[in-house]
Design a protein around this motif. Structure first.
Motif, PDB file in Angstrom:
ATOM      1  N   PRO A   1     -26.163  61.300  50.139  1.00 31.32           N
ATOM      2  CA  PRO A   1     -25.436  62.383  50.189  1.00 31.32           C
ATOM      3  C   PRO A   1     -24.114  62.710  50.550  1.00 31.32           C
ATOM      4  N   THR A   2     -23.312  61.662  51.138  1.00 32.34           N
ATOM      5  CA  THR A   2     -22.030  61.639  50.961  1.00 32.34           C
ATOM      6  C   THR A   2     -20.959  62.453  49.192  1.00 32.34           C
ATOM      7  N   PRO A   3     -20.070  63.370  49.669  1.00 34.97           N
ATOM      8  CA  PRO A   3     -19.636  63.653  47.632  1.00 34.97           C
ATOM      9  C   PRO A   3     -18.865  62.318  48.261  1.00 34.97           C
ATOM     10  N   LEU A   4     -18.807  62.325  46.302  1.00 29.38           N
ATOM     11  CA  LEU A   4     -17.902  60.952  45.889  1.00 29.38           C
ATOM     12  C   LEU A   4     -17.185  61.488  44.175  1.00 29.38           C
ATOM     13  N   MET A   5     -15.948  61.370  44.586  1.00 36.16           N
ATOM     14  CA  MET A   5     -15.290  61.050  43.001  1.00 36.16           C
ATOM     15  C   MET A   5     -14.848  60.452  42.698  1.00 36.16           C
ATOM     16  N   VAL A   6     -15.117  59.802  42.168  1.00 34.08           N
ATOM     17  CA  VAL A   6     -14.350  58.567  41.202  1.00 34.08           C
ATOM     18  C   VAL A   6     -12.951  58.886  40.133  1.00 34.08           C
ATOM     19  N   VAL A   7     -12.094  58.393  40.643  1.00 34.60           N
ATOM     20  CA  VAL A   7     -10.727  58.390  39.194  1.00 34.60           C
ATOM     21  C   VAL A   7     -11.181  57.401  39.309  1.00 34.60           C
ATOM     22  N   VAL A   8     -10.813  57.837  37.261  1.00 37.69           N
ATOM     23  CA  VAL A   8     -10.271  56.154  36.040  1.00 37.69           C
ATOM     24  C   VAL A   8      -9.579  56.326  35.487  1.00 37.69           C
ATOM     25  N   ALA A   9      -8.647  55.710  34.614  1.00 38.13           N
ATOM     26  CA  ALA A   9      -8.015  55.671  33.760  1.00 38.13           C
ATOM     27  C   ALA A   9      -7.599  55.079  32.315  1.00 38.13           C
ATOM     28  N   SER A  10      -7.755  55.941  31.264  1.00 39.84           N
ATOM     29  CA  SER A  10      -8.604  55.470  30.252  1.00 39.84           C
ATOM     30  C   SER A  10      -8.256  54.800  29.560  1.00 39.84           C
ATOM     31  N   GLY A  11      -6.778  53.945  29.826  1.00 34.95           N
ATOM     32  CA  GLY A  11      -6.454  53.142  29.037  1.00 34.95           C
ATOM     33  C   GLY A  11      -6.410  51.947  30.247  1.00 34.95           C
ATOM     34  N   ASP A  12      -7.067  51.797  31.635  1.00 37.14           N
ATOM     35  CA  ASP A  12      -7.280  50.453  32.688  1.00 37.14           C
ATOM     36  C   ASP A  12      -7.818  49.412  32.189  1.00 37.14           C
ATOM     37  N   HIS A  13      -6.867  47.658  31.905  1.00 36.08           N
ATOM     38  CA  HIS A  13      -7.194  46.796  31.593  1.00 36.08           C
ATOM     39  C   HIS A  13      -7.403  46.034  33.421  1.00 36.08           C
ATOM     40  N   LEU A  14      -7.081  46.329  33.625  1.00 36.12           N
ATOM     41  CA  LEU A  14      -7.167  45.687  35.443  1.00 36.12           C
ATOM     42  C   LEU A  14      -8.160  46.214  36.320  1.00 36.12           C
ATOM     43  N   THR A  15      -8.686  47.325  36.264  1.00 35.93           N
ATOM     44  CA  THR A  15     -10.043  47.810  36.280  1.00 35.93           C
ATOM     45  C   THR A  15     -10.565  48.215  35.338  1.00 35.93           C
ATOM     46  N   PRO A  16     -10.900  48.214  34.354  1.00 38.69           N
ATOM     47  CA  PRO A  16     -11.442  48.858  33.071  1.00 38.69           C
ATOM     48  C   PRO A  16     -12.740  49.711  33.530  1.00 38.69           C
TER      49      PRO A  16
ATOM     50  N   LYS B   1     -21.950  64.216  42.869  1.00 41.56           N
ATOM     51  CA  LYS B   1     -20.360  63.399  42.490  1.00 41.56           C
ATOM     52  C   LYS B   1     -19.514  64.462  41.448  1.00 41.56           C
ATOM     53  N   ARG B   2     -18.532  63.469  41.466  1.00 41.62           N
ATOM     54  CA  ARG B   2     -16.929  64.017  40.118  1.00 41.62           C
ATOM     55  C   ARG B   2     -16.576  62.367  39.733  1.00 41.62           C
ATOM     56  N   LEU B   3     -16.273  62.615  38.282  1.00 42.24           N
ATOM     57  CA  LEU B   3     -15.348  62.041  37.849  1.00 42.24           C
ATOM     58  C   LEU B   3     -14.139  62.787  36.942  1.00 42.24           C
ATOM     59  N   VAL B   4     -12.943  61.954  37.166  1.00 43.19           N
ATOM     60  CA  VAL B   4     -12.171  62.296  36.829  1.00 43.19           C
ATOM     61  C   VAL B   4     -11.004  60.927  35.776  1.00 43.19           C
ATOM     62  N   VAL B   5     -11.496  61.556  34.753  1.00 41.51           N
ATOM     63  CA  VAL B   5     -10.859  61.105  33.586  1.00 41.51           C
ATOM     64  C   VAL B   5      -9.348  61.144  33.221  1.00 41.51           C
ATOM     65  N   LEU B   6      -7.989  60.219  33.303  1.00 35.52           N
ATOM     66  CA  LEU B   6      -7.024  60.241  33.478  1.00 35.52           C
ATOM     67  C   LEU B   6      -6.523  59.540  32.349  1.00 35.52           C
TER      68      LEU B   6
END
Length: 297
Positions: A234-249, A264-269
């Motif tokens: 139950p540790t709160p997790l935020m994952v931040v992703v970049a929509s045009g990322d091709h190094l960590t897709p 959890k929460r997802l943030v899309v950049l």
């Protein structure tokens, strides 16, 4: 305000970095522990995030992984993901000894390769009360196969075997560039990697070096941090992703995020992998990360 710090790992390696004191807080404060990604060092934009967190009333510890930057450790420029994971855990232990730190309110932050590390640390170490993973590595083998041309893969595997034999004979391990112009062999063969690191090195004083052990790349292909993601709750997790990322897709990170449990929460950049550190993506992401830590710490 920040000042220099150093602390020992369990096996006696000294790690060094900065301590940012929480602004406007008297007595122990919640604390965020931060480290950078594959071969990078603390001065490559980590201070920008640390200042945002510090201004919101959180202490921040930023440090260089072993074998890099101002930290000790040999062989230099060697990335051992499990040693770096243990470094995070040693940093937590160190933080809990400080009078400025509320030992029960520790968060961790990682980006890129260390974005993978914090998934593992949060799954294993219940001292962690909140985690932010930015543009993380999720599956090492699949990432490597996407980055490395198919006709080069067999040769790389042979190089791993040859390097292992050389090291067994007591010879120094092979090295290769972290990044290089398109078409030249390197660890991270994307144009934006080359542009990001070379531009930063040209414009700033940095301890970053454009070399890494070949063994590091072998370990990259064996590292699968996303397999731990369902164990973070139950540790709160935020994952931040970049929509045009091709190094960590994006698709790989989104697939990993789907396996995580609440909260959890997802943030899309917008933009690519390295744009997460600056400009509009930073302006979107840093406040969201600050609020996530503030809420859960």
């Amino acid at each position: 305000m920040r000042h220099d710090i150093e602390f020992n790992t369990e096996d006696g390696v000294i790690l060094r970095g900065w301590f940012y004191r929480a602004k406007g807080v008297e007595g122990p404060a919640p604390t965020v522990i931060m480290a950078h990604g594959f071969t990078a060092t603390r001065e490559i934009f980590l201070g920008s995030f640390a200042e945002v967190f510090s201004a919101a009333g959180m202490n921040v510890i930023v440090y260089d992984h072993r074998n890099f930057g101002v930290s000790d450790g040999t062989p230099r420029q060697h990335v051992d993901p499990w040693a770096q994971i243990n470094g995070y855990r040693d940093a937590i232990t160190y933080a809990q000894t400080l009078p400025e730190v509320d030992a029960g309110r520790i968060g961790i932050w990682g980006s890129s390769y260390s974005g993978g590390h914090v998934l593992v640390v949060a799954a294993l170490d219940r001292r962690v009360k909140c985690v932010v993973s930015q543009v993380p590595l999720t599956w090492g083998f699949e990432s490597a196969r996407r980055l490395i041309r198919g006709d080069h893969w067999a040769g790389l595997r042979a190089a791993f075997d040859g390097d292992r034999a050389a090291r067994a004979r007591g010879e120094p391990g092979a090295m290769m560039p972290v990044t290089a112009p398109e078409g030249q062999p390197c660890a991270l063969p994307t144009a934006d990697t080359y542009d990001f690191f070379t531009r930063f090195a040209a414009e700033n004083e940095t301890s970053w070096r454009n070399e890494v052990t070949l063994h590091s790349i072998e370990m990259f292909t064996e590292y699968e941090p996303a397999t731990y993601i369902a164990r973070i709750a139950p540790t709160p997790l935020m994952v931040v992703v970049a929509s045009g990322d091709h190094l960590t897709p994006f698709d790989m990170t989104a697939r990993a995020y789907a396996q995580a449990l609440e909260p959890k929460r997802l943030v899309v950049l917008p933009g690519g992998h390295f744009e997460a550190y600056t400009g509009e993506p930073f302006a979107i992401s840093a406040p969201a990360q600050r609020d996530w830590f503030s809420t859960h710490l």
